[in-house]
Design an enzyme around this catalytic site. Sequence first.
Site, PDB file in Angstrom:
ATOM      1  N   VAL A 149      -6.464   8.028   2.432  1.00  0.00           N
ATOM      2  CA  VAL A 149      -6.765   7.127   1.328  1.00  0.00           C
ATOM      3  C   VAL A 149      -5.580   6.181   1.142  1.00  0.00           C
ATOM      4  CG1 VAL A 149      -7.321   6.954  -1.127  1.00  0.00           C
ATOM      5  CG2 VAL A 149      -8.214   8.867   0.220  1.00  0.00           C
ATOM      6  N   GLU A 150      -5.834   4.906   1.345  1.00  0.00           N
ATOM      7  CA  GLU A 150      -4.840   3.855   1.143  1.00  0.00           C
ATOM      8  C   GLU A 150      -5.125   3.215  -0.222  1.00  0.00           C
ATOM      9  OE1 GLU A 150      -3.447  -0.373   3.253  1.00  0.00           O
ATOM     10  OE2 GLU A 150      -5.010   0.860   4.164  1.00  0.00           O
ATOM     11  N   ILE A 151      -4.106   3.123  -1.054  1.00  0.00           N
ATOM     12  CA  ILE A 151      -4.271   2.481  -2.357  1.00  0.00           C
ATOM     13  C   ILE A 151      -3.332   1.294  -2.373  1.00  0.00           C
ATOM     14  CG2 ILE A 151      -4.186   2.782  -4.859  1.00  0.00           C
ATOM     15  CD1 ILE A 151      -4.403   5.850  -4.262  1.00  0.00           C
ATOM     16  N   SER A 211       0.796  -1.223   0.000  1.00  0.00           N
ATOM     17  CA  SER A 211       0.000   0.000   0.000  1.00  0.00           C
ATOM     18  C   SER A 211       0.828   1.273   0.000  1.00  0.00           C
ATOM     19  CB  SER A 211      -0.867   0.041   1.273  1.00  0.00           C
ATOM     20  OG  SER A 211      -1.668  -1.097   1.409  1.00  0.00           O
TER      21      SER A 211
END
Length: 131
Positions: free
Chosen positions: A122-124, A111
């Site tokens: 916001v974690e992607i 991540s």
Amino acid sequence: MIDHIDHIVLTTRDLEGCIRFYRDVLGMPLERFATPDGERLALKFGSQKINIHEWGKEFTPRAHVAVPGGLDLCFIAAVPLEDVIAKLEAAGVPILEGPVMKTGAVSKIRSVYVRDPDLNLVEISVPADAA
């Protein structure tokens, strides 16, 4: 009993900035739809969506305390994490942390963390085995 999330609601104080971030940076198409209460906006991804409420103009029913910046979200990307990082950098979005290994709902994930214009976290992520 519960199978999956259909949608979440994001409260924003910067509608244009919110749309730019989720549509232009993260690639979520913007959808406009009519309701008896007026036009609504949503950002689509996969088979889910994020409904957008403007702070102070929220639709009802709504969360007890609907505030900008109160969300902590994790999205699974459909592209390699390196592509996500390149897109974020090109858009001038600072990465707060990552890439780091985390534990997702289904498996280990890799991540990066950023903030949207309302300061939501916001974690992607991508599955660790896809890294």
